[in-house]
Write an enzyme that holds these catalytic residues in place. Sequence first.
Site, mmCIF file in Angstrom:
data_model
loop_
_atom_site.group_PDB
_atom_site.id
_atom_site.type_symbol
_atom_site.label_atom_id
_atom_site.label_comp_id
_atom_site.label_asym_id
_atom_site.label_seq_id
_atom_site.Cartn_x
_atom_site.Cartn_y
_atom_site.Cartn_z
ATOM 1 N N ARG A 216 6.407 -12.658 9.213
ATOM 2 C CA ARG A 216 7.042 -11.393 8.854
ATOM 3 C C ARG A 216 8.378 -11.294 9.562
ATOM 4 O O ARG A 216 8.659 -12.038 10.506
ATOM 5 C CB ARG A 216 6.136 -10.224 9.239
ATOM 6 C CG ARG A 216 6.081 -10.007 10.741
ATOM 7 C CD ARG A 216 5.270 -8.766 11.150
ATOM 8 N NE ARG A 216 5.280 -7.744 10.145
ATOM 9 C CZ ARG A 216 4.178 -7.144 9.683
ATOM 10 N NH1 ARG A 216 3.005 -7.499 10.149
ATOM 11 N NH2 ARG A 216 4.261 -6.202 8.791
ATOM 12 N N LYS B 262 5.200 0.639 10.573
ATOM 13 C CA LYS B 262 5.053 1.787 9.684
ATOM 14 C C LYS B 262 4.508 2.981 10.446
ATOM 15 O O LYS B 262 4.859 4.110 10.174
ATOM 16 C CB LYS B 262 4.089 1.421 8.545
ATOM 17 C CG LYS B 262 4.773 1.272 7.191
ATOM 18 C CD LYS B 262 3.733 1.177 6.086
ATOM 19 C CE LYS B 262 4.366 0.658 4.800
ATOM 20 N NZ LYS B 262 3.361 0.461 3.740
ATOM 21 N N GLU C 155 0.877 -1.166 0.000
ATOM 22 C CA GLU C 155 0.000 0.000 0.000
ATOM 23 C C GLU C 155 0.916 1.217 0.000
ATOM 24 O O GLU C 155 1.838 1.286 0.811
ATOM 25 C CB GLU C 155 -0.881 0.031 1.261
ATOM 26 C CG GLU C 155 -1.810 1.240 1.257
ATOM 27 C CD GLU C 155 -2.564 1.452 2.568
ATOM 28 O OE1 GLU C 155 -2.173 0.863 3.581
ATOM 29 O OE2 GLU C 155 -3.534 2.233 2.543
#
Length: 562
Positions: A265, A275, A36
């Site tokens: 992850r 983020k 994104e």
Amino acid sequence: MSDPKESPKLDFIREIIAEDLSSGKHSTTITRFPPEPNGYLHIGHAKSICLNFGLALEHAGLAAKCHLRFDDTNPEKEETEYVESIKEDVKWLGFDWGTDLYFASDYFQFFYDCAVHLIKSGKAYMDRDSAEEMRAKRGNLTTAGTPSAGRDLTVEENLDLFARMKAGEFKEGECVLRARIDLASSNMNMRDPVLYRIMHAHHHRTGDAWCIYPMYDFAHPLEDALEHITHSLCTLEFENHRPLYDWFIENCPVPSKPRQIEFARLNLTYTVMSKRKLLQLVQEGLVSGWDDPRLPTISGLRRRGYPAPAIRDFCKRIGLTKFNGTTDVALLEFEVRDFLNRESPRRMAVLDPVKVVIENWSAEPLGSAEVPNHPQNPEMGERAVPIGAEVWIEREDFMEDPPKKFYRLGPGRHVRLRGGHIIRCTSFEKDGEGNISLIRAEILPGTVGKDAPEGVECRAAIHWVDVATGVDAEVRLYDRLFTVEDPDGAEGGFLSVMNPDSLKIITAKVEPAAANADAGFACQFERVGYFVADIKDHQPASKPVFNRSVALKDSWGKQSGR
RNA sequence: AGCCUCAUAGUGUAAUGGUAACACCCCGGAUUUUGAUUCCGUUAUUCUAGGUUCGAGCCCUAGUGAGGCUACCA
């Protein structure tokens, strides 16, 4: 060309792909990296990038490929700046999406058509409950949800409402489109998830064409299917979304049936990977930007001097599992050191200079010293480094009263100027504050390129820079990561960014050859540590500026670990 | 609390049901015109309890621990 790091063993994802290929389920492999565009990529994304693009490369003979797709379904958070930075970072990491660059926003009409399809088959309905009401009616982990009024609407009513929603008749939050699945499911994601919400926001690509935007869970499987992705790889937190992913694939008119597979992850010790927190650091000005070298962003690592191949090697080495662990950042640093050690031409630099006057220089004036560019790789050649009667050496390479294991310069002691003579310290001077201000020495004639003469103990070779021709350079020295208090305070944990105070800018002395190197060169300043200088942004000033450098190790010995 | 997932040296990963291994980190030694590199070596591992089996890190059950899920984020 066999890479010892290349494990012959297949991880669980590669095994699945191999099976699908041998069983004939697929004739090729198509993966995708679907960020994104709401921030810059970080080292965690590198794992996914290396996985997805790596898989395509491994099956290149089968015309496999990896798409770069921007998952831009939330206009409030997304910006073109991020799209551009992501493209740049993926390219810098060494991957090529060819012509396969896509945007979820290009599929908005298809998503809409699928939503209409679901409504027509009685599998989606309009809900006019508020977000709060919906939350209350969803139930909780142990109790089933209760239906809202919208669940009983007819197909015609839903179609009409949805069309009006798209037409902009409603305000944000007034209604949503929901899938009709199972309000009693133990998987909360299946309790009639929202498909579309109203956002009167400006989209970075579609502008104001739409005021309704699809949710991730609805859009993502459709994007994958539309692009004929065979294996949709994502992180563990989407595990519970897989039944929903499959539900959309089953119930929408899609051209292919991709399979979602989850992997763990990347978590790194001492490293902030969220983020949200990275964004906060940038927005609050605690760092100079997304590419601040203290950040674990790809662009930050790039400025820090980490070579892309080292990052790729790192991703290869950490493997791929469903185990949610935390990788020691030492693994990353090892790959960087390893790459730099192999590939970097050596240069000399002095960060904290003290002048040495060689009193008998005229006994054997050298002019310039021939110094190898790499101690183990003669193919890298040698360079001539100017040298005269006055040189800078590192302050810590001299001790007035050296302890037992100190092998460098001290009163009456010998040391070699790397590539040049052995010198002996004859005397030194101090300034008013008791700091060494000048060292006097004499050369031992005939010691260039030769072993120390009988009876002379000389165990070390130190960096030096000629006073007359050496260049002053601004060097940024980055230490290892520091831990500082979480600025949130809320979680009581730690943020592991470097302390801003640890960002030191030092004016150093470097040899002319280092200053004249081409843009983008990497070099290992011996004794001082590992540096990489990317002088792409170097302003043509009178002084060369190493504006992008990093030290991975301190000047002597290893870091204390564990 | 319910559901899903995971569990192998300090860290990350290997091991058709058949001798538990590799890399990093750490520590020690040798070589060295980088206290680097290179080379050699040391320490240390299957979460617990049952079960299946000639044999279990692997299969089954339970427990424990960790992560995820109750956004109109992705």
